[in-house]
Design a protein around this motif. Structure first.
Motif, PDB file in Angstrom:
ATOM      1  N   ARG A 333     -11.461  47.065 -34.298  1.00 11.20           N
ATOM      2  CA  ARG A 333     -12.165  46.181 -35.230  1.00 11.20           C
ATOM      3  C   ARG A 333     -11.826  44.723 -34.915  1.00 11.20           C
ATOM      4  O   ARG A 333     -10.670  44.334 -34.897  1.00 11.20           O
ATOM      5  CB  ARG A 333     -11.782  46.524 -36.676  1.00 11.20           C
ATOM      6  N   SER A 334     -12.856  43.929 -34.668  1.00  9.05           N
ATOM      7  CA  SER A 334     -12.674  42.517 -34.337  1.00  9.05           C
ATOM      8  C   SER A 334     -13.232  41.597 -35.418  1.00  9.05           C
ATOM      9  O   SER A 334     -13.111  40.378 -35.311  1.00  9.05           O
ATOM     10  CB  SER A 334     -13.352  42.202 -32.995  1.00  9.05           C
ATOM     11  N   MET A 335     -13.853  42.171 -36.459  1.00 10.00           N
ATOM     12  CA  MET A 335     -14.410  41.383 -37.557  1.00 10.00           C
ATOM     13  C   MET A 335     -13.737  41.760 -38.879  1.00 10.00           C
ATOM     14  O   MET A 335     -13.015  42.764 -38.964  1.00 10.00           O
ATOM     15  CB  MET A 335     -15.919  41.612 -37.668  1.00 10.00           C
ATOM     16  N   ARG A 336     -13.998  40.946 -39.869  1.00 13.43           N
ATOM     17  CA  ARG A 336     -13.467  41.260 -41.204  1.00 13.43           C
ATOM     18  C   ARG A 336     -14.050  42.588 -41.702  1.00 13.43           C
ATOM     19  O   ARG A 336     -15.113  43.027 -41.258  1.00 13.43           O
ATOM     20  CB  ARG A 336     -13.847  40.152 -42.198  1.00 13.43           C
ATOM     21  N   GLN A 337     -13.336  43.193 -42.655  1.00 16.97           N
ATOM     22  CA  GLN A 337     -13.807  44.469 -43.197  1.00 16.97           C
ATOM     23  C   GLN A 337     -15.167  44.338 -43.882  1.00 16.97           C
ATOM     24  O   GLN A 337     -15.942  45.293 -43.931  1.00 16.97           O
ATOM     25  CB  GLN A 337     -12.788  45.042 -44.201  1.00 16.97           C
ATOM     26  N   ASP A 338     -15.501  43.151 -44.414  1.00 22.56           N
ATOM     27  CA  ASP A 338     -16.770  42.966 -45.124  1.00 22.56           C
ATOM     28  C   ASP A 338     -17.822  42.283 -44.259  1.00 22.56           C
ATOM     29  O   ASP A 338     -18.708  41.593 -44.766  1.00 22.56           O
ATOM     30  CB  ASP A 338     -16.550  42.134 -46.393  1.00 22.56           C
ATOM     31  N   ALA A 339     -17.743  42.495 -42.931  1.00 22.38           N
ATOM     32  CA  ALA A 339     -18.660  41.801 -42.011  1.00 22.38           C
ATOM     33  C   ALA A 339     -20.116  42.136 -42.303  1.00 22.38           C
ATOM     34  O   ALA A 339     -21.002  41.302 -42.125  1.00 22.38           O
ATOM     35  CB  ALA A 339     -18.323  42.161 -40.571  1.00 22.38           C
TER      36      ALA A 339
END
Length: 468
Positions: A333-339
């Motif tokens: 995962r390279s983005m926030r959890q709420d992407a």
């Protein structure tokens, strides 16, 4: 003719000649290293006397040049950039390759000091040789002089490609022969219609005529001088369709020139059971080897993602694979959890604020893609192939881009031809540009091409190309 064809791939003779010259220079430097070092009094470490040592030295460094795009880039870079790229290719890529090689075969290890001197001498010698080569290739005596038959959008697009890329390949487009009064090319590139085509080609040293007419003009009063073109071809002047010219010179299929008959009657696009078996064996061998080599980086990446943003460490997405069958790929995962908290798929954008700090690093270095080795081992993906796209985007792209589904007849891959040749795809227009390279790969794919793509992907990883 300044190119040859090997296993469906067009190889330009000037590049082949340069590669052979570089190999010879590197071979000679390593072979004469003992004499040079003794005369200079630098070291008295013994140099392996067998033939295998200089051959492997030259081969590994030549692969380093290929991996860093040294052959194409030298036409666009100044001397300083060229020398820096050569140093990176030899000292970093080639150096690491040689260290691994000597660890496996200690008998051909020349020693650290000898190796350093050989690499530095090779770098300087090769750069000097390339500068001389550039002077020769830029000579009008060695260039291919081409004329375009047509003056519409296709001819205009080809002129644009010429300014950006074709000059670097030793091609000189001297102008366009108009086929209609409705011209889309600059006036300074329009030529008078010759009365005798062959005489015109002979007097202007034309080696090739590229037919880039608009299809509609052939049925609405269009002009195609078939007898003249036949005479030119029979008397030694190549006559090439625009789509074949794009394929040969730029290694892509120009989408607005592609038509169903080109796919149906082409000698490419042929599945092969033996090639599929060989590719599967190679995929398993490479993916398992990469997994073992990259295991420490996999563990460190997982820890870094967890420490910055917690769980989940892995992120899965539905993708469209072979024959349109959906499967799930796995990435760190390279983005926030709420992407995508609204549940809608979104194209990635430049400087995307959804990307975390660790995420930016692992995306630049492609470490986020390592979990997809599982997809390769499972058989859902290959090491090399078109990158799989999300179903939400595929449904949109197949409506807006002709022939988009052709890419689904080839198993998707971790790395691909389009990823080498086109920036990160984040729009319909980007997907269209990438499809031109995916079509070329689908038509001409082979184990040799896969090997070349894997080597050249090193530059993409090291320089962080095509990342958003």
């Amino acid at each position: 003719m300044s190119y040859i064809r090997f296993r469906k791939h067009y190889l330009h003779i000037p590049y082949l000649l340069l590669a052979m010259l570089e190999f010879g220079v590197l071979f000679a430097i390593f072979s004469m290293l003992t004499v040079v070092l003794d005369l200079a009094g630098i070291t008295h470490e013994p140099i392996p006397a067998n033939l295998l040592a200089p051959v492997l030295f030259a081969l590994v460094l030549s692969c380093g040049t290929l991996a860093m795009g040294g052959y194409i880039a030298m036409f666009h870079e100044n001397v300083a950039s060229l020398f820096f790229r050569t140093l990176v290719a030899y000292c970093l890529v080639g150096g690491v390759g040689l260290i691994v090689l000597y660890a496996l075969v200690p008998a051909i290890d020349p020693g650290r000091t000898n190796l350093l001197v050989a690499v530095l001498l090779g770098s300087v010698s090769v750069v000097l040789m390339r500068l001389v080569f550039l002077r020769l290739v830029d000579s009008e005596q060695l260039t291919r002089r081409v004329v375009i038959l047509g003056c519409g959008d296709h001819a205009s697009a080809l002129l644009d490609e010429y300014q950006q890329n074709l000059r670097a390949l030793g091609v000189r487009i001297i102008g366009c022969i108009p086929d209609t009064a409705d011209s889309r090319v600059p006036d300074d590139m329009k030529l008078p219609v010759p009365e005798d085509f062959y005489k015109f080609c002979r007097e202007n040293r034309i080696s090739e005529i590229v037919v880039a007419q608009q299809e509609r003009r052939r049925t609405e009063g269009g002009w195609l001088p078939v007898p003249e073109l036949m005479e030119c071809k029979l008397r030694g002047v190549a006559v090439t369709s625009a789509i074949d010219f794009y394929e040969r010179e730029l290694k892509k299929a120009r989408l607005d020139l592609v038509h169903p008959s080109w796919i149906v009657f082409s000698e490419g696009f042929r599945p092969s059971r033996s090639r599929a078996l060989g590719k599967r064996v190679a995929d398993l061998a490479i993916s398992l080897t990469l997994f073992l080599i990259m295991l420490p980086f996999i563990i460190l990446t997982a820890v870094a993602v967890f420490l910055e943003t917690g769980r989940p460490i892995l992120y899965s997405q539905a993708r469209v694979g072979t024959l349109g069958k959906e499967f799930r790929i796995y990435k760190f995962r390279s983005m926030r959890q709420d992407a995508e908290k609204d549940g809608k798929a979104k194209w990635a954008s430049a400087n995307d604020n959804r990307v975390t700090r660790v995420g930016a690093f692992i995306r630049n270095t492609r470490l986020d893609e390592l979990p997809q080795l599982y997809n390769v081992i499972k058989g859902e993906m290959s090491i090399v192939g078109p990158r799989p796209e999300r179903p939400e985007f595929v449904s949109e792209l197949r409506e807006k881009i002709p022939f988009y589904d052709t890419r689904h007849y080839v198993k998707p891959g971790l790395m691909g031809w389009a990823q080498l040749k086109y920036p990160y795809g984040a729009s319909v227009e980007d997907a269209r540009g990438k499809l031109e390279y995916d079509l070329y790969y689908s038509k001409n794919r082979s184990l040799l091409m896969d090997f070349l793509i894997m080597i050249q992907t090193v530059e993409v990883i090291l320089l962080g190309k095509g990342v958003r």
